[in-house]
Design a protein around this motif. Sequence first.
Motif, PDB file in Angstrom:
ATOM      1  N   LYS A 318     -27.591  -1.556  75.938  1.00  0.00           N
ATOM      2  CA  LYS A 318     -28.285  -0.878  74.838  1.00  0.00           C
ATOM      3  C   LYS A 318     -29.050   0.336  75.351  1.00  0.00           C
ATOM      4  CE  LYS A 318     -30.476  -3.131  71.664  1.00  0.00           C
ATOM      5  NZ  LYS A 318     -31.361  -4.071  70.960  1.00  0.00           N
ATOM      6  N   LEU A 321     -26.562   3.117  76.213  1.00  0.00           N
ATOM      7  CA  LEU A 321     -25.999   3.825  75.073  1.00  0.00           C
ATOM      8  C   LEU A 321     -27.019   4.742  74.416  1.00  0.00           C
ATOM      9  CD1 LEU A 321     -24.013   0.860  73.545  1.00  0.00           C
ATOM     10  CD2 LEU A 321     -23.011   2.955  74.441  1.00  0.00           C
ATOM     11  N   GLU A 322     -28.233   4.251  74.298  1.00  0.00           N
ATOM     12  CA  GLU A 322     -29.239   5.028  73.567  1.00  0.00           C
ATOM     13  C   GLU A 322     -30.601   4.385  73.761  1.00  0.00           C
ATOM     14  OE1 GLU A 322     -30.300   6.000  68.912  1.00  0.00           O
ATOM     15  OE2 GLU A 322     -28.265   5.463  69.464  1.00  0.00           O
ATOM     16  N   SER A 371     -27.474  -5.277  66.888  1.00  0.00           N
ATOM     17  CA  SER A 371     -27.683  -3.837  66.973  1.00  0.00           C
ATOM     18  C   SER A 371     -26.928  -3.211  68.137  1.00  0.00           C
ATOM     19  CB  SER A 371     -29.175  -3.519  67.122  1.00  0.00           C
ATOM     20  OG  SER A 371     -29.664  -3.969  68.374  1.00  0.00           O
ATOM     21  N   ASP A 374     -23.831  -1.432  67.019  1.00  0.00           N
ATOM     22  CA  ASP A 374     -24.176  -0.268  66.198  1.00  0.00           C
ATOM     23  C   ASP A 374     -24.498   0.958  67.049  1.00  0.00           C
ATOM     24  OD1 ASP A 374     -23.875  -1.852  64.009  1.00  0.00           O
ATOM     25  OD2 ASP A 374     -26.002  -2.316  63.793  1.00  0.00           O
ATOM     26  N   ARG A 375     -24.814   0.762  68.323  1.00  0.00           N
ATOM     27  CA  ARG A 375     -25.195   1.899  69.165  1.00  0.00           C
ATOM     28  C   ARG A 375     -23.986   2.689  69.648  1.00  0.00           C
ATOM     29  NH1 ARG A 375     -30.953   1.354  72.014  1.00  0.00           N
ATOM     30  NH2 ARG A 375     -31.936   0.040  70.454  1.00  0.00           N
TER      31      ARG A 375
END
Length: 446
Positions: A318, A321-322, A371, A374-375
Motif C-alpha cells: 500500500k 503504491l501510494e 483498499s 483500489d490503490r
Amino acid sequence: MTDFNSIINTLPGLTIYRNILKDPVVKAVIEHLHALTTRTGAIHPAHSYGGVYHLLAMTGNPCNGADAWQNHLLELILNDVNPFSQAAFAPGKNVNIFMPAIQWDLSILRNLYNTSALEIYNATVQALQSFLPDGESPALPVWTVPEPANQECSVLNNQRQQIKENLANTQEWDKLAEKLTHYYATFGCGVFNRYTAFRWQNGALQGICKPDTIKLGDLIGYVDIREQIIANTLQFLNNYPANNLLLYGDRGTGKSSTVKALLNEYWSRGLRMVEVPKKQLAEYQYIIQKLRHTKHRFILFVDDLSFEENETEFKDLKALLEGGIEDKPDNVLIYATSNRRHLVKETFADRTKNDAGREIHTMDSVQEKLSLADRFGITVIFPTPDQETFLKIAVGLAEQRQLPLPQQELRQRALQWSIWHNGRSPRSARQFVDHLEGQLAMEKLA
C-alpha cells in the motif's frame, strides 16, 4: 616489443576508470608484467603466467579482432560504473566535464590493450628460457580466444559487440569518447547494459540471462483486454502519466504472459522489467534507489499476488503504491497479477462484530484490506474463456506451430483435453498444443 615498465607506471594515473585496476584479471596481468620486467621479484614468471591463464579461461563473449585478454578489458570498460558512465545514463546530466579525463584514461587503457596475449606469451617464453638448458624452450599453453558465450543471454548482445569491435579496430581510443557516451546513454552501465530483465534478490538486482521469449503476437484472444495494458504501457514509455496495473483473473488466463510479452515488444524503446517477490516488497525503497536516476523505464512485476489473513506485507505494498513518504519515481510502474480480486483474504469472521477477543472496529480492518486493490489505478480483468474462445485459442496455437491436422480434428481433440485435464484456459490450450506437437513428432519418428 612493448615497454611493459611504461604501461605499469602509467596505469596508476587512471582517473575515471580506476575501478578496472581492482579487477582480478587485470591485477594478475599487472603482477605478471612485473614478474617479466624485474626478473628478480618474488614471483616466478611461470607462476604468474599460470594465474593469468587460469582466470582468462573463465571469460567469454569474444569479439572480432580481440584475444581473450583484450576482450576481457573491453568488457570491463563497458561494464564500469563510474561518475562518467552514470552521468551519461542519467537524464539531464552534463558529461562534457568528464571528457578530458575520459580521453586521458582511454589513451592509457589503449596502451594496456595493445599488450596482446600473444605478446605476453612470447615475452614469457623468452624470460623462462633463462631457466632452462641451452636450446630448450618452455612448453607454455597459449592463450586462445574462448568459445562464444550463449548469444541468447541478452538481446543487447549485438549492440555490445558492435561497440567492442569499434574499440578493437581503432588505435586512438580518445576519439571514441563520444561513441562511448552514446552507448552508456542508450544502454546504461553495469548490470543495466547486459540485461533487459532483472530479479530483486538478496538486496540487489540480479540480471536474468534468458527471460521468457513470449511475444504479444504469440498470444491469441483477449485482444480488447490487452489493448488496455498496451495503451497504458505506451503512455509510460512516452513519458506521459500512466497507472499501476492489477491484472486479475482465473489461473491460466494469460495475465503473466501478457506482462512478460510487453518486455519483448518494447525493450528497444527503453522498457525494462524487475521481478519482485512478494516477500521483498518491504525493500521497495532500496529498489527505487537503484532505478530512479536512469533513462530506462521500469515495470516492477509482482506475479501471483495475494495475502493470507495473517500476513502484513500488504501494508508495504500500500505504501509502495501510494502514500509512502518517498516519492515514486516517474520511470517506475508496478504491474501485479492475482487470482484474488481484493488481494487480501477476507473471511466471514472478519465481518462478525463483538466476538470475544476480536477487534471492536472490525469494519476498519476489512476496509484496510479491501483498499489495497483500489490503490492500483487500473484493474484489468481476464475472464475464463467460453468453449468457443478456448477452441479458437487452441486452433490458433496449433496453426502457429504448423501442426498438420484438420481444424475440425484439432477442435475435437482440444475439447476432449479440456474435459480430461485442466479445463478451459489459454494455459490449458497451450498445454494441449505442447502435448499434440510432441505426440505428432513421435508418430512421425515411428
